[in-house]
Design a protein around this motif. Structure first.
Motif, PDB file in Angstrom:
ATOM      1  N   ILE A  47     -10.645  44.338  -7.624  1.00  0.00           N
ATOM      2  CA  ILE A  47     -11.436  43.146  -7.278  1.00  0.00           C
ATOM      3  C   ILE A  47     -11.327  42.881  -5.773  1.00  0.00           C
ATOM      4  CG2 ILE A  47     -11.415  42.008  -9.537  1.00  0.00           C
ATOM      5  CD1 ILE A  47      -9.066  40.284  -8.529  1.00  0.00           C
ATOM      6  N   ASP A  48     -11.109  43.937  -5.015  1.00  0.00           N
ATOM      7  CA  ASP A  48     -10.946  43.780  -3.572  1.00  0.00           C
ATOM      8  C   ASP A  48     -12.280  43.936  -2.845  1.00  0.00           C
ATOM      9  OD1 ASP A  48     -10.895  46.458  -4.417  1.00  0.00           O
ATOM     10  OD2 ASP A  48      -9.884  47.118  -2.588  1.00  0.00           O
ATOM     11  N   SER A  49     -13.312  43.252  -3.347  1.00  0.00           N
ATOM     12  CA  SER A  49     -14.601  43.282  -2.657  1.00  0.00           C
ATOM     13  C   SER A  49     -14.455  42.541  -1.333  1.00  0.00           C
ATOM     14  CB  SER A  49     -15.666  42.604  -3.519  1.00  0.00           C
ATOM     15  OG  SER A  49     -15.373  41.233  -3.647  1.00  0.00           O
ATOM     16  N   PRO A  50     -15.344  42.819  -0.376  1.00  0.00           N
ATOM     17  CA  PRO A  50     -15.211  42.162   0.947  1.00  0.00           C
ATOM     18  C   PRO A  50     -15.172  40.647   0.842  1.00  0.00           C
ATOM     19  CG  PRO A  50     -16.788  43.969   1.065  1.00  0.00           C
ATOM     20  CD  PRO A  50     -16.417  43.831  -0.383  1.00  0.00           C
ATOM     21  N   GLU A  51     -15.979  40.053  -0.056  1.00  0.00           N
ATOM     22  CA  GLU A  51     -15.994  38.587  -0.103  1.00  0.00           C
ATOM     23  C   GLU A  51     -14.711  38.023  -0.721  1.00  0.00           C
ATOM     24  OE1 GLU A  51     -19.366  37.239  -2.512  1.00  0.00           O
ATOM     25  OE2 GLU A  51     -19.552  39.276  -3.260  1.00  0.00           O
ATOM     26  N   VAL A  52     -14.122  38.749  -1.646  1.00  0.00           N
ATOM     27  CA  VAL A  52     -12.834  38.298  -2.209  1.00  0.00           C
ATOM     28  C   VAL A  52     -11.739  38.433  -1.157  1.00  0.00           C
ATOM     29  CG1 VAL A  52     -11.053  38.848  -3.913  1.00  0.00           C
ATOM     30  CG2 VAL A  52     -13.451  38.749  -4.615  1.00  0.00           C
ATOM     31  N   VAL A  53     -11.731  39.559  -0.474  1.00  0.00           N
ATOM     32  CA  VAL A  53     -10.727  39.784   0.576  1.00  0.00           C
ATOM     33  C   VAL A  53     -10.861  38.734   1.679  1.00  0.00           C
ATOM     34  CG1 VAL A  53     -10.025  41.384   2.407  1.00  0.00           C
ATOM     35  CG2 VAL A  53     -10.476  42.246   0.088  1.00  0.00           C
ATOM     36  N   ALA A  54     -12.097  38.362   1.989  1.00  0.00           N
ATOM     37  CA  ALA A  54     -12.313  37.364   3.046  1.00  0.00           C
ATOM     38  C   ALA A  54     -11.701  36.019   2.686  1.00  0.00           C
ATOM     39  CB  ALA A  54     -13.807  37.210   3.304  1.00  0.00           C
ATOM     40  N   VAL A  55     -11.675  35.699   1.421  1.00  0.00           N
ATOM     41  CA  VAL A  55     -11.060  34.439   0.986  1.00  0.00           C
ATOM     42  C   VAL A  55      -9.537  34.524   1.085  1.00  0.00           C
ATOM     43  CG1 VAL A  55     -10.672  32.914  -1.005  1.00  0.00           C
ATOM     44  CG2 VAL A  55     -12.965  33.827  -0.555  1.00  0.00           C
ATOM     45  N   VAL A  56      -9.018  35.649   0.664  1.00  0.00           N
ATOM     46  CA  VAL A  56      -7.562  35.780   0.546  1.00  0.00           C
ATOM     47  C   VAL A  56      -6.886  36.049   1.899  1.00  0.00           C
ATOM     48  CG1 VAL A  56      -5.759  37.260  -0.420  1.00  0.00           C
ATOM     49  CG2 VAL A  56      -7.650  36.497  -1.863  1.00  0.00           C
ATOM     50  N   ALA A  57      -7.539  36.835   2.725  1.00  0.00           N
ATOM     51  CA  ALA A  57      -6.889  37.330   3.950  1.00  0.00           C
ATOM     52  C   ALA A  57      -6.269  36.234   4.811  1.00  0.00           C
ATOM     53  CB  ALA A  57      -7.897  38.157   4.767  1.00  0.00           C
ATOM     54  N   PRO A  58      -6.954  35.113   5.046  1.00  0.00           N
ATOM     55  CA  PRO A  58      -6.340  34.094   5.904  1.00  0.00           C
ATOM     56  C   PRO A  58      -5.042  33.518   5.335  1.00  0.00           C
ATOM     57  CG  PRO A  58      -8.691  33.671   5.607  1.00  0.00           C
ATOM     58  CD  PRO A  58      -8.324  34.749   4.648  1.00  0.00           C
ATOM     59  N   HIS A  59      -4.845  33.670   4.038  1.00  0.00           N
ATOM     60  CA  HIS A  59      -3.643  33.113   3.410  1.00  0.00           C
ATOM     61  C   HIS A  59      -2.484  34.111   3.388  1.00  0.00           C
ATOM     62  CE1 HIS A  59      -5.790  29.543   1.871  1.00  0.00           C
ATOM     63  NE2 HIS A  59      -6.823  30.376   1.810  1.00  0.00           N
TER      64      HIS A  59
END
Lengths: 65, 735
Positions: B721-733
């Motif tokens: 589930i590491d799509s770009p939009e999912v990663v974009a949500v998680v990465a800052p955290h």
């Protein structure tokens, strides 16, 4: 003294499995009981003695919600 | 003295259907080609935009199936597409999505008629998911759709009609029907069925008047009960699905499907589904009478059991038992429910636990004097509307149950909210001036139901209660009506959702089960109280963390497939615990094997126990990231109120002083002798808070999350589930 589900329970002379369940207020119908590792058949609880010092495991088969 | 209630006598609401229908105005009508699923999937989504009056189709891709499986997974996938991080529940882009899963609608295996409802919750601001019975989902699927995705808002009260046999889908303005569900379900069933035999092919989704003002509005999914000649109701209860529905000016969804036959899922290996279905239905038939009595009492069989183990919520979760519990226990409901009728909320379910109390003479409100069939009470209703509010009168309990359902109010949230205001009344935080004259003393059934009438009328203190415990906590604290700490401690909500009706003070694992649930504290995700507190099978933090990994994921799987949880473990092979050692028995391994066979039998795809969990794990972690995207989903949102963890008041402590003193002495290592109750409460609080935090550390680690509760990149990759939009949500955290 008995150990019931890891907790101590005062022993009464001549105790059966049914007595242990009653003393602990274990009213649920679906129980699985072991005394010193030996499985106790359902329907025999009032005839199965529990020796002083025994370890009793009572599993409630209940799923809730 | 026993009283007999005639299950065929009730107030008739369908006499004037043709006049009501004549007032309808067709807004848009489109033809469609019905189709049956192939191996459980139709691969078609019905998309409806109420703002633009658009009715169209979307294809379900193989990638969606591979990652999101179906049901709740499909709902979350579409909801993610629909909303932005700033979307509020009442924005037009918020979607209301209904999806039965790939196994839904089979008539072989008990409990296979479920629909999953997903939307942004008015109570929590994050996705809510509800697993609900009734015929709507399976009939929708056998018309040709795995998903119904509704967006936008209608201008006036509108219904959506999906008529499979005629091959048309319509939006109609429907100005005159009462929205209250016991009427709406009956009227729309009569209106769109061709004849009496066709009634079973029609299902209605509705929410009543109170869902227009309350945040805790629920959806009622109907199923036609031919023996009673009545539309029965099951609820998508939690989080305000009905509120979103009425905000969109939806009055009803109506599906008219085809006459049911076996194998409408066109299973890959139909005989296997018959074989496992026979196995579970035989087990229910042979053993339910000695196990849970689901066929006679439904989940209401739990009332006196919870009381005996000090787990029944009493007076806003202060206490776990009450001397008057026998007045609302299972024996009462066993007599009050009509017996001998197959109360199946889907075909072929041997459990048949949708019990009903017929012949209730309504005591109050707009339907005073009517004779109605009350669906339930289930355990949650008896505990939430009853003991938790100090109400032990079965007639009043039925009254509140009836009005919750027909007005479209979640019984769990209402029970917990009502218990909260009753305790506020007891403690002087509320008084007659603040409640508009309502006396909210414990057990006041008339006031309890008046709160519902006020919600339905859109007036009075009922509106405040309908917005939920979190809203009230903020309001009462803002108004300076009481000690803020006390109001926070005794308000039984987490993430904005009210806690369901089990005491969890003495079960650390269940505290985690409630507080770590993605949608908020609902017992359908994890129910570990007996394993933890009574059986003592998961003593260490790591044991509890393993249980809080496995069981939420296993239970999530039912929501992906369109299945009911009850036939999994409210019936068990009689030798289950003898054959399987330790906590393994709680998984009911032989039933897990049934499910693996059922899945493969329908979809044709192999599945083992590990891959079953992985199916859920992908969706579960996606939902966690979704929460993060909506500004929540981290550790601070996983903290329960202290009432869920331990004694808030001196009275609570002293009512169980022997237990608490023993814990201080034997577990914490502090001799309580000579200490005041207040000092001991402080010590208890420190210990209980510390162990909860240790549990959270262990669970996050087991789930592959950071110490702040964020899924790591490795976890996302492992679950694909590491799509770009999912990663974009998680990465800052992730720093």
């Amino acid at each position: 003294m008995l150990i019931v589900n890891e907790e101590p329970l005062e022993y009464d002379e001549g105790m059966t499995v049914a007595d242990v369940l009653k003393k602990r207020n274990y009213i649920w119908r679906m129980l699985a009981v072991w005394v010193n590792g030996q499985f106790v058949q359902r329907g025999t609880y009032d005839k199965t003695p529990v020796p002083d010092g025994a370890e009793v495991k009572v599993i409630h088969q209940i799923a809730g919600g | 003295m026993s009283v007999t209630y005639d299950y065929k006598v009730r107030t008739n609401y369908a006499a004037d259907v043709s006049t009501l229908r004549a007032a309808h105005k067709t807004l848009v009508e489109v033809p469609f080609t019905p189709s049956l699923p192939e191996r459980g999937y139709t691969r078609r989504t019905l998309f409806v935009d109420l703002s633009t009056l658009t009715i169209s189709e979307k294809a379900i891709t193989q990638e969606m199936i591979d990652v999101f499986t179906g049901g709740r997974g499909f709902g979350l996938y579409y909801l993610w597409q629909a909303v932005t991080p700033g979307t509020k529940w009442n924005d037009p882009e918020n979607a209301l999505i209904i999806s039965p899963g790939p196994l839904a609608g089979n008539t072989q295996y008990a409990g296979s008629g479920k629909s999953l409802v997903v939307t942004i919750s008015p109570e929590t601001g994050i996705p809510i998911d509800c697993n609900v019975g009734g015929y709507f989902g399976p009939l929708l699927k056998f018309c040709g759709f795995d998903v119904l995705d509704i967006r936008g808002k209608a201008k006036h009260d509108t219904i959506l009609v999906i008529d499979g046999p005629r091959g048309v889908i319509r939006l109609e303005e429907a100005p005159e029907e009462a929205p209250d569900s016991h009427i709406a379900a009956e009227i729309f069933t009569h209106m769109y069925a061709d004849d009496a035999r066709d009634m079973q092919n029609v299902a209605v989704v509705s929410a009543g008047k109170a869902a227009e003002s309350a945040y805790m509005g629920c959806l009622n999914f109907s199923w036609w009960d031919p023996k009673r000649g009545a539309a029965r109701l099951k609820q998508a209860g939690r989080g305000g699905t009905g509120t979103v529905f009425r905000d969109k000016k939806l009055k009803a969804l109506v599906v008219r499907g085809f006459r049911m036959k076996t194998d409408m899922n066109r299973a890959a290996d139909f005989p296997v589904t018959v074989q496992v279905g026979k196995r579970i239905n035989d087990e229910i038939r042979n053993h339910d009478d000695e196990q849970c009595h689901m066929r006679r009492q439904g989940t209401a069989h739990l009332v006196e059991v919870m009381d005996a183990y000090d787990l029944l919520p009493v007076h806003n979760f202060q206490y776990g038992k009450h001397v008057d519990t026998p007045k609302i226990d299972s024996q009462v409901w066993d007599r009050r429910f009509t017996q001998g009728i197959p109360d199946q909320c889907w075909y072929g379910c041997g459990m048949a636990c949708s019990k009903a109390a017929d012949g209730h003479h309504v005591l109050t409100g707009p339907y005073k004097g009517h004779i109605v069939t009350v669906d339930g009470p289930e355990y949650e209703n008896a505990a939430g509307l009853g003991s938790n509010c100090g109400l032990f009168d079965p007639d009043w309990l039925l009254e509140v149950n009836f009005y919750c359902d027909t007005y479209g109010i979640d019984t769990i949230s209402f029970g917990t909210a009502c218990a909260f205001v009753m305790e506020c009344w007891e403690k002087g935080i509320l008084n007659a001036e603040r409640t508009g004259g309502l006396d909210l003393a414990w057990g006041n059934g008339a006031s309890e139901v008046e709160l519902l009438h006020q919600m339905a009328r859109g007036e009075g203190f009922g509106i405040t209660v309908g917005k939920g415990v979190k809203y009230m906590q903020d309001l009462f604290i803002r108004n300076g009506w009481g000690d803020p700490q006390l109001i926070r401690d005794m308000g039984m909500q987490i993430k904005g959702l009210e806690i369901s009706q089990y005491m969890c003070k003495e079960s650390l694992a269940q505290q985690g089960g409630f507080a770590l649930a993605n949608k908020g504290p609902q017992h359908d995700e994890a129910w570990l109280i007996f394993m933890d507190m009574v059986n003592n099978q998961i003593p260490t933090f790591e044991d509890k963390a393993e249980a809080l990994h496995y069981f939420p994921l296993f239970r999530t799987w039912f929501g992906l497939q369109g299945l009911c949880k009850l036939p999994w473990n409210d019936i068990e092979p009689p030798d289950n615990h003898e054959k399987y050692p330790g906590p393994e028995a709680a998984k009911v391994p032989e039933h897990v094997e049934n499910y693996l066979k059922l899945y493969t039998g329908i979809t044709g795809k192999p599945l083992d126990r590990k891959s079953l969990i992985e199916q859920s794990e992908a969706v579960y972690n996606f939902q966690r990231v979704f929460n993060l995207r909506m500004g929540q989903g981290d550790r601070k949102n996983d903290m329960p109120p202290y009432r869920a963890m331990g004694p808030v008041t001196k009275e609570e402590y002293e009512s169980r002083a022997e237990r608490y003193d023993k814990q201080l002495k034997e577990i914490v290592g502090i001799d309580p002798a000579g200490k005041s109750t207040e000092e001991k409460m402080t010590l208890q609080r420190a210990w209980r808070t510390d162990r909860y935090n240790k549990l959270v550390d262990a669970v996050y680690k087991r789930r592959g999350w950071t110490p702040d509760g964020v899924p790591t990149m490795e976890t996302l990759k492992k679950l694909k589930i590491d799509s770009p939009e999912v990663v974009a949500v998680v990465a800052p955290h992730l720093g």
